[in-house]
Structure formats: C-alpha cells, structure tokens
Design a protein around this motif. Structure first.
Motif: not given
Length: 243
Positions: A122-138
């Motif tokens: 769960a940590f892997w999947c959610l941290s991966a998603a959180a990472a690109v979530a901020l990336h896509v904002v920029f």
C-alpha cells in the motif's frame, strides 16, 4: 558435548543480543529484496529481450505521462488508472536503477522492517501516486515521460525521518526500526532530522535549477521527489503498526 541445562533469562537475552549484533550489514527484509529483484528483472527484460518497438509500447502503456490527463478518460481505456503506480517499476538506464536501489536499501530497509509486506504494498502504490500527483501540478499537459522509483524512494526517506533519528538511544542501523515514531513537531525540532531534511530539500531544489542530475536519469522529475517525501513524512503514521 551437549547439555540439557537451560540458561537463565538474562543469559538467553544476552545470547540473542550477540546473535542479532552479528547480522550482516545488508540483511535486507525479504519483501524489499523481492522488489529489488523485480526491478532488476524488468530492466533486464527491456534492455536485453524486448525489441525497441515492444519497449516503446511498454513505455506507452505503463509509464506516467501528464498529457494523458488532458484527454477524456473514456477515450483512452484504463491506462490512466495504473500508470501512476507502474511508472515506478521502469527506469531509464542501469545507472538510474542502481542509484535508486542504493537509496532504497539505505532508507527502505528500516521502513519495510517496521511496516511489513502488506503495508509495504500500500505504501509503495500510494507514495508513487502522491509523487506524480505533485509532479503533474507543475507539468500539466506535458508529453514528458516519467519513470523510476525515485518518488517511492523519497517516500521511504520521508517516512524514515520520523523514526530513525529517535532520541531513544538506539543508534544501530539494524535496530532503527524499533525506535519510537516522533511526532511531526518532535521531528522538526530534532537536530539530526532537521539537518537531513534541509539537505535533502536543498539538493532537490538544486536539481530543479539544473545544477546537476541524479542517477543518470536525464531530466529529473524533482517535484515528484518532493511529493513522495511529503507523503512519507506526513502520512507514515497511517502505515506504522501500533507498538
């Protein structure tokens, strides 16, 4: 010569402590070892087995592309659903992969020992998603391909900061996972944690300015690193077992 006489509890505890102290420096948790082997296998398959055309198809279907989210989701199948996670299993080069493995061994090992395999998934999947979530904002709507486990590694780092610098007196790397988890306030007032976090953010900002790159990955998605770190730092308590 064998003996049937059992030792005292104190002797038993001392013997266990000695045996634990003799554990090899890189005695990785099985779950983390399995992930590292999986990452190596994927990159070996892409490098030595798949044709350029098949590899390009794999990238198209499993890498993260910000532009994908400017297209109506109903017009592109379900690729948009899994790529915020599957991109973390792909790497640009062997150097990129080895760089991520090095930091995953250093910071992922204590986190995995602490949370176990199920929580790790769960940590892997959610941290991966959180990472690109901020990336896509920029980088909204950009065509640039994002691959690599760096966002997850950053999540491990953010999580580890919450307990590896605990003032409990445990300083051995092997036993860092047994430390008490610090509150956010305690972490931000812990000198070692604060220095580490400050250096980490400074390094990523310098990467963002283009002063140097990390791991031979070409253009570095440093915003994704920040997103992963913030996820691990602030939300690690959701994965940390009660002690």
């Amino acid at each position: 010569m064998e003996s049937d006489q059992a030792g005292t509890p104190a002797e038993t505890d001392a013997g266990n402590a000695v045996r634990r102290s003799r554990e090899p420096a890189f005695n990785l948790p099985p779950g983390l070892t399995g992930i590292l082997l999986f990452l190596v296998a994927i990159h070996a398959l892409r490098t030595y087995v798949l044709s350029a055309e098949l590899d390009q198809e794999l990238i198209l279907n499993f890498a993260f592309l910000p532009v994908r989210y400017t297209i109506p989701l109903g017009e592109q199948g379900l690729v948009w659903l899994w790529t915020p996670v599957t991109y973390s299993f792909l790497h640009v080069s062997w150097e990129h992969l080895v760089f991520n493995i090095f930091w995953m061994v250093a910071f992922g090992a204590p986190v995995v020992r602490r949370i176990g395999l199920a929580r790790l998934a769960a940590f892997w999947c959610l941290s991966a998603a959180a990472a690109v979530a901020l990336h896509v904002v920029f980088h909204w709507g950009e065509m640039a391909v994002v691959v690599g486990a760096s966002g997850v590694v950053s999540g491990f780092m953010g999580a580890a900061v919450r307990f590896v610098f605990s003032p409990s007196g445990r300083i051995s790397r092997q036993f860092a996972h047994l430390n008490r988890r610090l509150s956010v306030t305690e972490t931000l007032t812990n000198r070692s944690a604060l220095v580490f976090t400050g250096i980490w953010f400074l390094t990523n900002f310098l990467v963002g300015l283009g002063l140097f790159s990390l791991g031979g990955a070409g253009s570095v998605a440093w915003e994704a690193h920040i997103g992963g770190f913030l996820f691990g730092f602030f939300l690690f308590g959701l994965f940390d077992p009660k002690r």
